[in-house]
Design a protein around this motif. Structure first.
Motif, short mmCIF file in Angstrom:
data_model
loop_
_atom_site.label_atom_id
_atom_site.label_comp_id
_atom_site.label_asym_id
_atom_site.label_seq_id
_atom_site.Cartn_x
_atom_site.Cartn_y
_atom_site.Cartn_z
N PHE A 45 0.85 -1.19 0.00
CA PHE A 45 0.00 0.00 0.00
C PHE A 45 0.88 1.24 0.00
N ASN A 46 0.44 2.24 -0.74
CA ASN A 46 1.18 3.50 -0.77
C ASN A 46 1.01 4.21 0.57
N ASP B 88 -8.85 5.62 -1.29
CA ASP B 88 -8.30 6.07 -2.57
C ASP B 88 -7.67 4.91 -3.34
N GLN B 89 -6.94 4.09 -2.61
CA GLN B 89 -6.21 3.01 -3.27
C GLN B 89 -7.13 1.84 -3.61
N TYR C 280 -4.90 5.77 6.93
CA TYR C 280 -3.68 5.54 6.17
C TYR C 280 -3.10 4.18 6.55
N GLU D 243 -9.19 2.72 -6.70
CA GLU D 243 -8.45 3.19 -7.87
C GLU D 243 -8.62 2.28 -9.09
N PRO D 244 -8.55 0.95 -8.94
CA PRO D 244 -8.71 0.10 -10.14
C PRO D 244 -10.05 0.37 -10.83
N MET E 184 -6.38 -5.32 1.02
CA MET E 184 -5.82 -5.56 -0.30
C MET E 184 -6.73 -6.49 -1.10
N MET F 295 -9.38 -4.46 -2.54
CA MET F 295 -8.88 -3.71 -3.70
C MET F 295 -8.89 -4.59 -4.94
N ARG G 60 -1.23 7.67 0.82
CA ARG G 60 -2.60 7.86 0.33
C ARG G 60 -3.57 7.07 1.20
#
Ligand SMILES: Nc1ncnc2c1ncn2[C@@H]1O[C@H](COP(=O)(O)OP(=O)(O)OP(=O)(O)O)[C@@H](O)[C@H]1O
Ligand code: SF4
Ligand SMILES: [Mg+2]
Lengths: 605, 326
Positions: free
Chosen positions: A104-105, A112-113, A152, A116-117, A165, A168, A108
């Motif tokens: 994970f970034n 958001d993450q 975060y 995103e896809p 994840m 995501m 961000r």
């Protein structure tokens, strides 16, 4: 029905420092039907991740997909251009990385993450994507599903990130999901929760999945098909049931054997001298300034009492953050305890490094988890082993060299490695050198902090065998720190279970064979996956937390209360638990007596 | 719960920023002590300098008294410091004008030069740094690498001399001396200042581009970048949305360091092109032993440096969720 995913003659090459290309994986063929789960298993370096990534058309820097064909649905992955493949990634084919904590970034928010896809592939508007993400958070049993997205990564635990994840990956409803060792970085008790969430959400949505793992027992819970890899080639493939119960290939058999730790019996003890080798009395330790009440600002360990006899092995287990390494640091003198004392052969040791004599240093040696960082890669094996010989025994020149050769023989490495540099050795060889360096001092006690955790099962098993032999030959005692209860049960005479810095269960190895246990020990043992399909579903049934009232404010309550499946309302949330002995001989810290524990755990076991 | 944590995060960040600000002020105070002490240690004195070799000892003594040079050091320091704080750094000993007036005729020129150089240098450096990072190991990267490396290696007086040779002597495009007057049009100003701007930019562009490249590449090897590739993120979005939020703190830090160099590098460039800025004023103040002016210039340079560093720190705090939300 034709195969959904088909891989034929896949070959990936890499370039070494001299510029020659060599294959990392070759002749890989497999196929799986829609909705099936295929497991890729093998040791580290066997090419599991490399193969998994090629399904996304990706090769890590330095590697190249050199040949073969990969078909996913109607797409020929290897003949797509960069744009074409980017349109599939995160959309039709999703990836769940090994360590969610670093994937994970950090800058961000999770939401958001996660969405995103869906946004970059223009699948749905933001509001809809966020709604879908929250649904997934809920389905994956994440806490605070409505607000967790605004956090975060550093504010979440490893197990939570791993599930995030997964959300995501699933937000775009992919047809193929690739899971790369998704639970390897987790504690057993967390792993079981994550596995359950994956199984419920990933598999029940009808996605096809490729599950990469080195852990056969985990694979047994998830896979329909298994492919066994070794050194970049397929050793054996077939239905999960056949591979797990009737393996045909020798290598698969070795893997299976290493996964079930062999019991290494303790040698007969000599007549005990009066004082134990090591004794810890009422020790409290932690980090930061020590306050007026004698407790450090960040308390880690409290009220630790234990003894290690000459030549014995004490296993210390607990989850990450429970204070296992801190215990080793206190004994080694790296961290002076806030209260209590450590005695060696009946004599109190000075708390810090300063007051200790060279001989006291010699008697207690520390071996760390990560041999890579502990050994200077530029130094030769001979240099590394000569240093403690000179420091502790004043050995120089030829005498030192002879002793180094003896040590190499002791750790079963050929004499020729003496001039090799550490950087050139394999992980298992490095860990052996690390052990030999400790042995060079002629210690009486070796503190082993997760010495096999960074190693593959087969290599790790060999190190454990070596340690058992050394113990027989030299009579050294070990304190063996691990998060893996099966290893500890296999090699240790005494076992100490730490939970959040307190000793919750302590006894002889035999006492850990069958119920009753302390409720946390029971959870630990029950969370180790068994190598048969269906275990995950069965173990899921037994676990629900009884309702309790609000815990009393000041009382020093049981630390395990929030997670304890055996907690008693009106007792555990009101009074601190007593320490008492069970008839098997182990001391536990719990309100439950022998009878009620057996009742609760007897059913599950 | 998330709301509560983010508002406490804002508070934490504000208190962190306030702490940095306070420590900058403290630094500035210490610097003022050092500047004052060094100015006292410089040989010679302004009264002697003003009256020349032939003056008698009495004349010098009288002038020293008039200028207040015979008071004890701590008294002079206290009155100088309170003057600085209230915006009156004293009387220039040589020009016989208030220091604030002398400086206010030069400071805008310097600020304009620095601002224009930064305006040219920052975007170019970012573009070069990010471009070569994205093309890592490729032809473009290697070409940019060699050119920035040689730019870093060439001292600015050489850059300035070469620029004069090429643009003034050979091509005759630009004047070799930067004439700047109050009533100039913008076009004339830009023509006059073009060469100083060019020379200053070239030197800092190279430094900043190299540091930007390093910061971006450091992030490109992180696992989260591979994860983003596997999500199908395109290269431009990758840099802007994924890498930059993590690289911005080191990049701004590098930029602040390089830009503070603009202040120092200005001394050489201003001297070569005879540009009427603060740096050449300070050099003159040293040669004429004009201590009040020298001290004021030194303080301005230090304050500018500290402001740049403060900006870098604040950016780092705001960019890092760990610092923001602790
Ligand atoms: N230098 C330090 N300063 C402050 N806290 C620390 C420090 N080192 C460790 N801790 C904290 O002490 C606790 C115990 O750490 P320790 O390293 O002993 O855990 P562990 O059981 O060995 O975990 P793991 O299995 O992850 O190695 C953790 O909460 C950790 O965050
Ligand atoms: S004391 Fe209560 S909460 Fe703690 S382990 Fe025992 S039963 Fe569970
Ligand atoms: Mg540890």
């Amino acid at each position: 029905m034709t195969a959904h995913v088909e891989v034929n003659g896949l070959r990936v090459t890499a370039r070494n420092a001299a510029g020659e290309t060599f294959p990392i994986v070759s002749e890989i063929d497999f196929a799986l039907k829609r909705g099936e789960v295929l497991a890729l298993i093998g040791e580290s370096g066997s090419g599991k991740t490399t193969i998994a990534l090629t399904l996304l058309g990706h090769a890590r820097p330095g590697a190249t997909i050199a040949g073969g064909s990969i078909r996913v649905g109607d797409h020929e992955i290897l003949s797509l251009d960069a744009r074409g493949i980017a349109q599939l990634r995160g959309n039709r084919i999703a990836y769940i990385a090994q360590s969610a904590a670093s994937a994970f970034n950090p800058s961000r928010t999770i939401m958001d993450q996660v969405i995103e896809p869906a946004l970059i592939h223009h699948l749905m508007p933001r509001a809809q994507a966020e709604k879908k993400a929250v649904e997934l958070f809920r389905a994956l049993a994440l806490p605070f599903p409505d607000t967790i997205g605004s956090r975060y990564p550093h504010q979440l635990s490893g197990g939570q990130l791993q599930r995030l994840m997964a959300s995501m990956a699933l937000v775009t409803d992919p047809e193929l999901v690739i899971l790369d060792e998704p639970t390897t970085a987790l504690d057993v008790t967390t792993q079981i929760e994550v596995l359950r969430a994956f199984k419920a959400v990933v598999l029940e949505r009808g996605a096809t999945a490729v599950y990469v793992s080195h852990d056969l027992a985990v694979v047994a819970q998830m896979a329909d098909q298994i492919v066994v890899l070794n050194q970049g080639r397929i050793r054996e493939k077939g239905a999960a049931d056949q591979i797990l119960h009737r393996p045909a290939d020798d290598y698969t058999k070795t893997l299976m054997a290493a996964a079930r730790p062999a019991i290494r019996p303790a040698p007969k003890q000599a007549v005990l001298p009066s004082a134990p080798l090591l004794e810890i009395r009422d020790m409290t330790a932690g980090y930061g300034k020590i306050g007026k009440d004698g407790r450090p600002r960040i308390p880690v360990l409290r009220d630790i009492n234990l003894t290690i006899e000459r030549g014995a092995t004490l296993g210390v287990i607990g989850e990450s953050g429970s204070g296992k390494s801190t215990m080793a640091r206190v004994i080694a003198g790296l961290l002076p305890p806030a209260q209590g004392e450590v005695l060696l052969n009946g004599e109190p040791l000075p708390p810090g490094l300063k007051g200790r004599s060279r001989d006291q240093f010699r008697r207690i040696q520390l071996v760390f988890q990560n041999a890579d960082t502990a050994l200077n890669p530029a130094h030769s094996v001979g240099q590394i082993l000569s240093r403690p010989l000179a420091f502790y025994h004043g050995l120089k020149g030829n005498a030192a060299r002879l002793r180094v050769l003896e040590l190499l023989d002791l750790i079963r490495l050929p004499a020729t490695v003496i001039d090799r540099r550490c950087g050139e050795l394999s992980g298992g060889q490095k860990q052996r050198i690390n052990l030999a360096r400790a042995l060079a001092a002629d210690p009486e006690l070796i503190l082993c902090d997760e010495v096999t955790s960074a190693l593959d099962t087969v290599v790790g098993a060999a190190i454990l065998d070596l340690m058992a032999e050394l113990r027989k030959e030299l009579g050294v005692a070990y304190m063996f720190i691990s998060h893996d209860i099966s290893t500890v049960r296999a090699i240790c005479d005494d076992i100490l279970v730490l939970y959040s810095g307190t000793m919750v269960d302590m006894g002889r190895r035999e006492a850990f064979r069958a119920a009753p246990f302390h409720p946390y020990t029971d959870l630990l043992i029950g969370s180790v996956p068994e190598m048969r399909a269906g275990w995950l579903e069965e173990s899921a049934a037994a676990r629900s937390l009884p309702r309790i009232g609000a815990p009393a404010e000041e009382a020093d309550l049981c630390r395990f209360l929030p997670r304890c499946p055996a907690r008693i309302d009106g007792l555990c949330n009101v009074t601190p638990p007593p320490r008492h002995q069970l008839s098997k001989g182990n001391d536990i810290l719990c309100h439950h007596g022998e009878v009620t524990l057996t009742q609760v755990q007897g059913v599950a076991a | 719960m998330a709301g509560a944590s983010s508002s406490s995060g804002v508070k934490a960040a504000l208190s962190l920023i306030a702490k940095r600000f306070a420590s900058s002020l403290l630094t500035l105070f210490l610097v003022s002590l050092v500047v004052f002490t060094i100015a006292q240690l410089l040989p010679g004195d302004a009264a002697q300098e003003a009256l020349g070799q032939s003056a008698t000892a009495e004349q010098v003594q009288a002038l020293r008294h008039e200028m207040g040079l015979d008071r004890p050091a701590h008294e002079r320091y206290a009155s100088w410091l309170s003057g600085m704080v209230s915006g009156d750094p004293g009387q220039s000993l040589v020009a016989n004008l208030p220091v604030s007036e002398v400086i206010s005729s030069r400071l805008p020129n310097s600020l304009l030069l620095a601002a224009l150089s930064a305006l040219v240098a920052v975007p170019v450096a970012l573009a070069i740094g990010i471009g070569s990072a994205m093309n890592r190991g490729g032809k473009l990267d290697r070409a940019l690498n060699i050119s920035t490396l040689s730019m870093v290696a060439v001292p600015e007086f050489l850059v300035a001399t070469l620029a004069v040779l090429i643009f003034s002597v050979k091509l005759r495009w630009l004047p070799s001396i930067a004439l700047v007057a109050d009533d100039m049009s913008w076009g004339d100003y830009l023509r006059g200042a073009a060469m100083p701007i060019l020379c200053l930019s070239i030197v800092v562009i190279a430094q900043m581009a190299r540091m930007t490249r390093a910061a971006v590449i450091d992030q490109m090897d992180r696992p989260y970048v591979e994860m983003a590739v596997l999500k199908g993120v395109a290269p431009v979005r990758m840099v802007l949305r994924h890498i930059m939020p993590n690289a911005v703190a080191p990049i701004v830090n590098a930029m602040a360091l390089s830009l503070s160099y603009l202040l120092g590098g200005a001394i050489i460039v201003e001297t070569i092109f005879n540009y009427p800025g603060l740096a050449s004023l300070m050099v003159n103040a040293v040669t004429s032993r004009d201590m009040p002016l020298l001290q004021a210039c030194a303080m301005i340079f230090c304050a500018a440096y500290l402001i740049l560093m403060l900006i870098a720190d604040v950016t780092a705090i705001l960019a890092n969720p760990r610092l923001r939300a602790q």
